[in-house]
Structure formats: C-alpha cells, structure tokens
Design a protein around this motif. Structure first.
Motif, PDB file in Angstrom:
ATOM      1  N   UNK A   1     -65.988  84.920  33.138  1.00 29.79           N
ATOM      2  CA  UNK A   1     -65.398  85.108  31.812  1.00 29.79           C
ATOM      3  C   UNK A   1     -65.462  83.851  30.965  1.00 29.79           C
ATOM      4  N   UNK A   2     -65.308  82.698  31.589  1.00 26.42           N
ATOM      5  CA  UNK A   2     -65.344  81.453  30.824  1.00 26.42           C
ATOM      6  C   UNK A   2     -66.762  81.126  30.354  1.00 26.42           C
ATOM      7  N   UNK A   3     -67.761  81.439  31.158  1.00 19.58           N
ATOM      8  CA  UNK A   3     -69.138  81.277  30.703  1.00 19.58           C
ATOM      9  C   UNK A   3     -69.422  82.228  29.550  1.00 19.58           C
ATOM     10  N   UNK A   4     -68.953  83.459  29.667  1.00 22.34           N
ATOM     11  CA  UNK A   4     -69.150  84.432  28.589  1.00 22.34           C
ATOM     12  C   UNK A   4     -68.523  83.932  27.295  1.00 22.34           C
ATOM     13  N   UNK A   5     -67.326  83.384  27.390  1.00 22.70           N
ATOM     14  CA  UNK A   5     -66.633  82.907  26.200  1.00 22.70           C
ATOM     15  C   UNK A   5     -67.322  81.703  25.583  1.00 22.70           C
TER      16      UNK A   5
ATOM     17  N   UNK B   1     -59.705  77.722  24.949  1.00 25.60           N
ATOM     18  CA  UNK B   1     -58.920  78.420  25.973  1.00 25.60           C
ATOM     19  C   UNK B   1     -59.766  78.833  27.161  1.00 25.60           C
ATOM     20  N   UNK B   2     -59.197  78.674  28.353  1.00 23.29           N
ATOM     21  CA  UNK B   2     -59.829  79.095  29.590  1.00 23.29           C
ATOM     22  C   UNK B   2     -59.024  80.225  30.210  1.00 23.29           C
ATOM     23  N   UNK B   3     -59.729  81.155  30.881  1.00 19.35           N
ATOM     24  CA  UNK B   3     -59.063  82.202  31.643  1.00 19.35           C
ATOM     25  C   UNK B   3     -58.890  81.714  33.077  1.00 19.35           C
ATOM     26  N   UNK B   4     -57.657  81.462  33.475  1.00 22.24           N
ATOM     27  CA  UNK B   4     -57.367  80.960  34.816  1.00 22.24           C
ATOM     28  C   UNK B   4     -56.525  81.993  35.559  1.00 22.24           C
ATOM     29  N   UNK B   5     -56.993  82.475  36.709  1.00 24.17           N
ATOM     30  CA  UNK B   5     -56.224  83.482  37.445  1.00 24.17           C
ATOM     31  C   UNK B   5     -54.819  82.976  37.765  1.00 24.17           C
TER      32      UNK B   5
END
Length: 278
Positions: A209-213, A261-265
C-alpha cells in the motif's frame, strides 16, 4: 450520461460499470474506473478481490457481461486485437523466462502488432527496440540469454518488450513480485520516470500500500469485486477503506523523512480471516 458503447470524454482507458463472470461466478460487479491519459493508477485489494481480472478486462482480454471498456473514446470490443495491442501493452506477473531467446529477440516480440506474420523487422521496428532497451537500462544485456538474467534484469527485459509495442497505456500485474526490496524500488522508479518523461499512462496492480501511495497519482481499492475506494492515495487508503478491503487495521503515521502518511498495521487486529477466505 455517457454511452456504454462509446466514451464521450474521448480520453483515457475507461471501464464503465463492468461486470465480469467466470465459471458462473461474478468476479467484478459494476466496476467503474478510469485511467486518465498520462496518469499512474494503482489497483489494490485482498487476494481474490478481482485485481488481475480488472486489468485483463481493461486490456480486452476477458469479456464483460455488462458495461463496456473504451480506450480514447472507442469501445475496445469493436477494435481489432492488433489495434488494441498497439495502444495497450500488458505485463503479467510471473512472465515466462523465454529460454533460448536473447534479450534483444525478446524485445523484438513486442513489435508483432506492427508487422505481418512473416514480415521482417524494419527500420521503425529496430528503432523502437533500441529505444526500449535504452530507457530500461537493458542495452548492455541485449545479447544475453533471458534465462541467465537475475529477477530484476528479467523484469526490465519484459518491460522493454512491452514498451517496444509503442503503446500509450501500460498495464502491469504485480510487477514487483519475487523481487527484493531494492529491485522493487528500481522497477517502480523506472516506470514512474517513463510516465513523467514520455507521458506513458500506467495502471499497475500492487500489494504494498505504501508503494502504491508513493508512486501513483490515484489508487483504486477493490473489495469482493467492487470498488471500495477510488481517489488520490491519501483518500483511497484511509484506514476505514483499508479495514473494509483487507480486514486489516492500520495506523496513519507520517514518514520520518518526507512527512507523507504511511499505512502501518496496528498491533491490535480483529480475528484472523477464515481458512477459506481469499
């Protein structure tokens, strides 16, 4: 309202309310997405959400049961396969290694939409192949057998083959699969640079997801064959959308260097997926 046979806006690659059925089961349901001309769009979603099917439908490789797909305003099912291939190149995940082919011979395969079955390569074909080898950094590998290449080199060679088609739209299905982190970033950066410098329109299926963003202008999130979210990365990858699509709680934290912003589980997750869930 735009016709389902033609796209009145006349730009981009557009799936207009498509439904795709396989084996009697709907894989995509009333999906409406548009890859803008010159844009980079990521498609994300859990396994089995319909990502690869959407890519195949946009390329005209699978029939749609409802809705339509258009490229630059023309219904794709009305175009000859050769004409579609001149506009849209597809690179699937796990492309075969093409043993016995040199890199140059592999890249020349991308010129088939422009030549007859027995027609030899001409000046324009050779120019396109040399350009594709150059921009992908594979010119030095041109005489190597594809089977001898590393994973990252092989992915660049297949990317060069796709670019040799002279396409306006490049569709990539998980282009970073099986690559280590360094080679993943190399491929993502290369494709994004091709978009910026040559105006190539890109749709890629990505799991990270972070690469996509970071590398995309727009993100589409699929959930069970439907569009869960579609918009700029910061909106499409909102924790609520991620939770609905992936059954995954994420936190939005700023990147320590860029502030993005990063998506972090989250450390606190709901019950795990059922064993039979996708």
């Amino acid at each position: 309202m735009a016709s389902r046979e033609t796209d009145e806006t006349g730009t981009g690659l557009h799936a207009a309310g498509i439904t795709v059925v396989r084996g009697g089961r709907p894989i995509l349901r009333d999906v409406d997405v548009r890859l803008a001309t010159g844009g980079v769009m990521a498609v994300c979603g859990a396994n089995g959400s319909g990502k690869s099917t959407l890519l195949a439908a946009l390329a005209g490789l699978v029939p749609v049961a409802a809705g339509s797909v258009s490229v630059d305003g023309e219904a794709i099912h009305r175009l000859r396969r050769r004409e579609v291939a001149r506009r849209i190149a597809v690179l699937t995940q796990g492309a075969p290694a093409a043993e016995g082919f040199s890199v140059r011979e592999l890249v020349h395969l991308g010129r088939h939409p422009w030549r007859g079955p027995l027609q030899p390569a001409g000046r324009e074909d050779r120019r396109a192949v040399e350009w594709a080898l150059d921009v992908t950094g594979t010119a030095a590998l041109a005489e190597r057998d594809v089977i001898t290449l590393s994973g990252g080199e092989r992915q660049r060679a297949h990317l060069a083959m796709a670019l040799a088609q002279g396409c306006s739209y490049l569709l990539l299905d998980e282009p970073t699969t099986y690559l280590d982190p360094r080679h993943q970033l190399d491929i993502l950066h290369l494709v994004r640079e091709l978009n910026r410098t040559h105006g190539l329109s890109v749709l890629w299926v990505l799991h990270d997801l972070n690469q996509a963003a970071h590398y995309s202008d727009r993100v589409v999130v699929l959930a069970e064959g439907r569009v869960q979210a579609d918009g700029p990365p910061a909106e499409a990858l909102h924790p609520d959308h991620v939770a609905a699509a992936f059954n995954l709680r994420v936190l939005r934290l700023p990147h320590p260097e860029t502030g993005q912003p990063l998506c972090v589980p989250s450390a606190e997750q709901d019950a795990p997926l059922r064993p039979d869930a996708p």
